[in-house]
Design a protein around this motif. Structure first.
Motif, PDB file in Angstrom:
ATOM      1  N   LYS A 163       0.803   5.206   0.621  1.00 18.59           N
ATOM      2  CA  LYS A 163      -0.057   6.235   1.214  1.00 18.59           C
ATOM      3  C   LYS A 163      -0.125   7.500   0.368  1.00 18.59           C
ATOM      4  O   LYS A 163      -1.024   8.312   0.542  1.00 18.59           O
ATOM      5  CB  LYS A 163       0.421   6.572   2.625  1.00 18.59           C
ATOM      6  N   SER A 183      -3.398   3.646  -2.863  1.00 18.90           N
ATOM      7  CA  SER A 183      -3.805   2.368  -3.437  1.00 18.90           C
ATOM      8  C   SER A 183      -2.657   1.378  -3.327  1.00 18.90           C
ATOM      9  O   SER A 183      -1.538   1.745  -2.987  1.00 18.90           O
ATOM     10  CB  SER A 183      -4.196   2.544  -4.904  1.00 18.90           C
ATOM     11  N   HIS A 184      -2.954   0.127  -3.616  1.00 21.42           N
ATOM     12  CA  HIS A 184      -1.927  -0.905  -3.624  1.00 21.42           C
ATOM     13  C   HIS A 184      -1.201  -0.849  -4.967  1.00 21.42           C
ATOM     14  O   HIS A 184      -1.824  -0.945  -6.020  1.00 21.42           O
ATOM     15  CB  HIS A 184      -2.553  -2.282  -3.420  1.00 21.42           C
ATOM     16  N   TYR A 195       0.842  -1.193   0.000  1.00 15.54           N
ATOM     17  CA  TYR A 195       0.000   0.000   0.000  1.00 15.54           C
ATOM     18  C   TYR A 195       0.878   1.244   0.000  1.00 15.54           C
ATOM     19  O   TYR A 195       1.793   1.381   0.811  1.00 15.54           O
ATOM     20  CB  TYR A 195      -0.912   0.009   1.226  1.00 15.54           C
TER      21      TYR A 195
END
Length: 49
Positions: free
Chosen positions: A37, A41-42, A35
């Motif tokens: 920040k 999203s991943h 992930y």
């Protein structure tokens, strides 16, 4: 034998994670989906040198 490596997001190029890797067993660069920040999203994170 274990060395500290830094993982960098492939999308935004921020260095988000630190991890350990055994260089004797894993000679290639690590690629993990983690992930981010900043992207929220991943994304794929690759090992930097």
């Amino acid at each position: 034998m274990r060395d500290k490596v830094v993982l960098e997001c492939t999308v935004c190029k921020n260095r988000n994670y630190d991890t350990m890797k055994n260089k004797k067993n894993t000679t290639n660069r690590i690629e993990l989906k983690k992930y981010c920040k900043f992207c929220k999203s991943h994304t794929l994170h690759k090992e930097t040198r």
